[in-house]
Enzyme design. Structure first.
Site, PDB file in Angstrom:
ATOM      1  N   SER A 239     -15.224   3.714   6.177  1.00  0.00           N
ATOM      2  CA  SER A 239     -14.282   3.795   7.293  1.00  0.00           C
ATOM      3  C   SER A 239     -15.015   3.713   8.612  1.00  0.00           C
ATOM      4  O   SER A 239     -16.200   4.054   8.705  1.00  0.00           O
ATOM      5  CB  SER A 239     -13.484   5.098   7.220  1.00  0.00           C
ATOM      6  OG  SER A 239     -14.180   6.159   7.841  1.00  0.00           O
ATOM      7  N   ASP A 240     -14.294   3.275   9.640  1.00  0.00           N
ATOM      8  CA  ASP A 240     -14.849   3.348  10.987  1.00  0.00           C
ATOM      9  C   ASP A 240     -14.764   4.804  11.468  1.00  0.00           C
ATOM     10  O   ASP A 240     -13.980   5.601  10.943  1.00  0.00           O
ATOM     11  CB  ASP A 240     -14.114   2.408  11.936  1.00  0.00           C
ATOM     12  CG  ASP A 240     -15.006   1.916  13.067  1.00  0.00           C
ATOM     13  OD1 ASP A 240     -16.031   2.576  13.351  1.00  0.00           O
ATOM     14  OD2 ASP A 240     -14.688   0.885  13.673  1.00  0.00           O
ATOM     15  N   ALA A 241     -15.561   5.118  12.470  1.00  0.00           N
ATOM     16  CA  ALA A 241     -15.685   6.507  12.903  1.00  0.00           C
ATOM     17  C   ALA A 241     -14.365   7.046  13.446  1.00  0.00           C
ATOM     18  O   ALA A 241     -13.794   6.481  14.382  1.00  0.00           O
ATOM     19  CB  ALA A 241     -16.778   6.636  13.961  1.00  0.00           C
TER      20      ALA A 241
END
Length: 979
Positions: A239-241
């Site tokens: 996932s992106d942050a």
């Protein structure tokens, strides 16, 4: 007691068997813990901690000194797959070397970014390779192969592609939805990811923050439907942050974090990057989702198995067999030479009337001017420079320091308040000494954000400041010592940064006029949103965390000591030749979190090249930037114009070698340079076909076309041969260097459908832009890149180039039949030096059966499979799968057009699967009717609305949508059988 290792430690077994064995030995809590970015050690099994995510876009980022290569868009501009592969190898080796020094460095690298450069105002355009999917794919394959390494079992690093999917806006990036119809999805956005995954050098992908068709990318069914169908390899999705929390907090797509986390895990997300190093929040959500029955243990095991497979491939459990375990290649001579080579190959000569190359000569004075003349800009994903070469450095070295003069061209100002002049107090000796290194160089790590330096005050003597307007009124202010005014956590303004930077830039300001032209200015700090106030204890923008309001701001009178344009004119007039270096600062006006607002060169920099040219017609403009600019006047007036992305540590040396003719430039534009903002679609318009975006569809005249780039010699193309051989298109041609200079040439091969499809297109504005040509049912590209090669040729030398292209490159996604289709007919093969510089053409005829009209009776119609539309948007059918179409605005009707719908021997009507309330209007076969319905039960509550129509044969179907109606599907009502 036995000496036999546990099966997962046995290198004689396959990775798959070892992974299964290790998975079976982990407790549920240990498996859940592995789903966070920072997975802890499992000491009882001898497993160390593991971190997903190490930035490595154009060098090792954020982990201290490393070789800094040109920005990704600069690597794209080289059009050189072999070079980019070697850069990937070097970066991968430096990741390994730094990992040996610092266990915080991860081997799972989040690179490259393969989002297509669809829109030139996208703030992160510097991170991508090209607007074209074929070029992006080729460069991405090369870079990931370098990062991955050549060993058949063990990986040098594990690359993750960013950002899945259709991500080209920073504005509202976590809440905006990209409306992507099937043709754009299959022909454009998916292509950028597909080839690199199929090449076997990609370990996974990272979903983007945005939504696609109303559904967040982190719960996209496309991860399983497409991404994981391209390979048998266990791809990891990271996932992106912060994105897992966005599913609830900003997007409001789910009511609870447990639902959101479960949905993401089921959709295919394996590693959750959220809440920094604190894994307890995410693991708690996973545990709660499991307890509530939203997840099964099998969902957790599926993700952990993929993560463990990546760790085995990285050699974690076989250090004695891992061929990359002892790599220590950091800042080697080879890497320094490669950084220079890459910077040289990235330079694009846009225009030249013969002024270049500029041979060094005794007594020939070169003026180097401009805001970037003596700067080596880094970006958010750069490492720390170990070597630094600015344009001024490189030109002085190549032309001789005595032959080079310089002025930056900044406006020099003094600011006055009612209490006196704004000044920078001198720091005491201890503080100043601590801020400087052994050789007196300012240490940015010690300067940025310091609170022990005295804040600015007012007094009888003024500090003269260099003021730069980077565009949109965003300013930086700098002292003669090279220190930028910056704001630290305590809210005070100090001269304490050597460059603008940081996630939130603290070095930018805006002047706001007060009471007319002579009323003075307030100074707004962009990073905090507070105004500057100068009190007895110094200048500040916040007190105890509270921002200074406009009413409490100090009003400054600005006195210009010298205009930068005057200084540039003075230096230019005294020189034989002028090199103006303009461009952007990658931390200002266009970066992650911030889109650009215009293609125009900032006004202050525009004045500089005009001043230089007015004083000296022998003026060269060098644009060192992460983005294209609409420099129409400069292109018309100046004898030479060059562009290079920020070129990393060797940028200045590379530029000087190109200017001097040591290297003939051969970089090519990886994206279209438009002439005006008026040529651009809306930032959120992802329909590249309907809105005529990129070189593929743009029907206007660009400032510089895709693939453009000049050199210092002439090449001829000859002997084009083409052949359709089953499923392959074979192309060969000869390139000859007809000049006296050894140089590179980039041969480019394009294809297009012959006949009306390749004819002039409608205006890129207005209704024609939305509908396309009514005579063109498939709206194929004007031309489409299918192959390229960069070759080096000595004077008089020639080379025969052979290309093999899949025949499917001639095709497109058929919305009528739901498959990739190559239509029968003639296709042109175009070979040349750019998309607009075609030297040779050939024609091949595809002899296959035509696909025919839409089989509506047999297949029905998915609403999203339209041929054209106006005023609609694509949304999610359910939270897990499918698309629907709705009016883009509740107050205006949207229209869908479906060509050549075959109703066979006849049907009694159409059945529309809809939700919401409003109306569906139908025009088909000479019939027009509108059905109004109400009773909205929510966007996912579907029902069937029928329209009784006597239809037979082939017709165009037009559907109008109004209100909140979501149209999912259209089916026919078959005729009742006669008794």
């Amino acid at each position: 007691m036995t000496d036999h290792p546990l099966p997962f430690r046995d290198p004689q077994l396959s990775f798959a068997l070892r992974t299964d064995d290790l998975l079976g030995r982990l407790t549920l809590d240990e498996r859940i813990a592995m789903l966070h970015q920072f997975a802890p050690a499992v000491e009882r099994l001898g497993l160390g901690p593991f971190r997903t995510g190490q930035e490595a876009l154009h060098g090792v980022a954020w982990m201290g000194p490393a070789t800094v290569f040109p920005q990704a868009v600069g690597l794209g501009a080289t059009w050189n797959d072999d070079l980019v592969r070697r850069v990937g190898e070097a970066v991968g080796n430096e990741v390994r070397a730094k990992r040996a020094q610092d266990d915080r460095v991860g081997l799972n690298v989040w690179a490259p970014t393969v989002n297509l450069l669809r829109h030139p105002l996208w703030g992160r355009g510097e991170e991508g390779y090209s607007e074209d999917p074929a070029l992006t794919s080729a460069v991405a394959v090369a870079y990931t192969r370098g990062l991955r390494g050549d060993d058949p079992h063990y990986w040098r690093t594990a690359p993750v592609l960013k950002h899945w999917l259709a991500h080209n806006n920073e504005t509202d990036r976590d809440t905006a939805s990209s409306s992507v119809r099937p043709r754009v999805l299959h022909e454009y956005d998916l292509r950028a990811f597909r080839d690199a995954v199929r090449a076997g050098a990609v370990a996974g992908v990272m979903p983007a923050y945005n939504l696609v068709n109303g559904r967040p990318n982190h719960v996209s069914p496309l991860l399983e439907q497409h991404l994981r169908s391209w390979t048998d390899q266990p791809l990891v999705v990271c996932s992106d942050a912060g994105a897992p929390s966005n599913l609830v907090d900003s997007e409001h797509y789910f009511d609870t974090h447990e639902e959101a986390t479960a949905a993401a895990l089921k959709a295919g997300v394996d590693s959750f990057t959220d809440h920094g190093t604190d894994s307890t929040v995410m693991t708690g959500r996973i545990r709660d989702a499991l307890d509530k029955g939203l997840l099964d243990e099998s969902d957790i095991d599926t993700a952990v198995r993929r993560l463990l497979a990546m760790r085995f491939a990285l050699g974690e459990f076989d250090p004695e067999l891992d061929p990359y375990a002892q790599v220590d290649d950091l800042d080697t001579e080879e890497h320094r030479a490669l950084a220079l080579e890459a910077a040289e190959q990235a330079v694009v000569l846009l225009r030249n009337d013969g002024l270049l190359p500029l041979a060094p000569g005794r007594g020939h004075t070169v003026a180097v001017v401009g805001l970037l003349a003596d700067d080596c800009k880094l970006d958010w994903y750069s490492g720390t420079l170990m070597h630094r070469s600015t344009p001024l450095d490189g030109i002085r070295e190549r032309y001789g320091a005595d032959n080079v003069v310089h002025t930056e061209g900044v406006d020099r100002v003094r600011l006055k308040t009612s209490e006196g002049w704004l000044r920078v107090p001198e720091a005491d000796g201890t503080q100043d000494g601590e801020a400087r290194g052994a050789e007196g160089a300012l240490d940015p790590a010690l300067l940025a954000g310091r609170t022990d330096l005295p804040p600015l005050t007012c007094g009888d003597e003024a500090t003269e400041l260099a003021l730069v307007d980077w565009g949109d009124g965003v300013l930086t202010l700098r002292t003669d010592e090279g220190l930028y005014l910056s704001v630290a956590d305590d809210g005070y303004v100090r001269a304490s940064a050597d460059e603008p930077g940081g996630w939130v830039v603290q070095e930018t300001f805006r002047m706001e006029a007060v009471g007319g032209h002579d009323g003075g200015h307030r100074l707004l700090h962009m990073g905090t949103g507070g105004y500057v106030s100068v009190a007895a204890d110094g200048a500040k923008v916040a007190v105890s965390g509270e921002k200074i309001s406009r009413d409490d701001a100090t009003v400054f009178e600005s006195e210009t000591v010298e205009h930068g344009a005057d200084a540039v004119a003075r230096v230019a007039a005294a020189a034989d030749t002028v090199i103006v270096v303009a461009g952007n600062d990658p931390h200002i006006n266009g970066r992650e979190t911030e889109d650009r607002t215009t293609l125009a060169l900032p006004a202050q920099q525009d004045r500089l090249w005009r001043a230089a040219h007015a004083a000296n017609p022998r003026t060269v403009l060098v644009l060192s930037s992460a983005y294209p600019y609409a420099v129409v006047d400069a292109a018309a007036a100046l004898p030479a114009l060059l562009w290079t992305a920020h070129g990393g540590q060797a940028a200045g040396t590379a530029l000087a070698r190109v200017l001097a003719g040591d290297v003939s430039p051969a970089g090519r534009l990886p994206q279209t340079w438009y002439a005006s903002d008026d040529d651009l679609p809306g930032l959120f318009d992802y329909d590249v076909i309907g809105s005529r975006q990129t070189y593929l569809y743009f029907g206007g005249t660009p400032l510089f076309p895709f693939g453009h780039g000049l050199g210092y010699t002439d090449f001829t193309y000859s002997e084009l041969r083409t052949e359709l051989d089953g499923e392959l298109l074979r192309v060969s041609l000869t390139v000859t260097n007809d000049g006296a200079t050894p140089a590179d040439e980039v041969a480019q091969v394009y294809v297009r459908r012959a006949g009306p499809v390749g004819a002039a297109r409608p205006s890129p504005k207005g209704l024609g832009r939305l509908l396309g040509s009514l005579d063109d049912p498939t709206d194929l590209p004007l031309r489409k890149l299918v192959a390229h090669r960069r070759v080096h040729l000595a004077p008089g030398a020639q080379e025969r180039l052979d290309f093999t292209v899949s025949r499917e490159e001639l095709g497109h996604w058929s919305v009528a039949h739901g498959r990739w289709t190559v239509e029968p007919g003639a296709y042109e093969i175009l070979a040349g030096a750019s998309s607009a510089d075609v030297r040779l053409t050939a024609t091949e005829v595809v002899d296959v059966e035509a696909q025919g009209p839409r089989p509506v009776v047999a297949r029905g119609l998915e609403a999203v499979d339209y041929d054209r539309q106006t005023g609609t948007v694509i949304l999610d059918r359910t939270k897990t799968e499918g698309d629907v179409v709705a009016a883009a605005s509740a107050g205006e009707e949207g229209h869908l057009f479906y060509r050549a719908c075959d109703f066979g021997e006849g049907v009694e009507g159409l059945a529309f699967l809809v939700s919401g309330e409003g109306s569906v209007a139908v025009t088909v076969g000479g019939h027009s009717l509108s059905t109004l319905f109400s009773g909205d039960q929510g966007p996912y509550a579907y029902r069937t609305v029928e329209a009784v129509l006597d239809l037979r044969g082939v017709h165009e179907l037009r559907v109008g949508l109004s209100g909140s109606v979501r149209l999912a599907r259209i089916d026919v009502i078959p005729r009742k059988e006669s008794a």
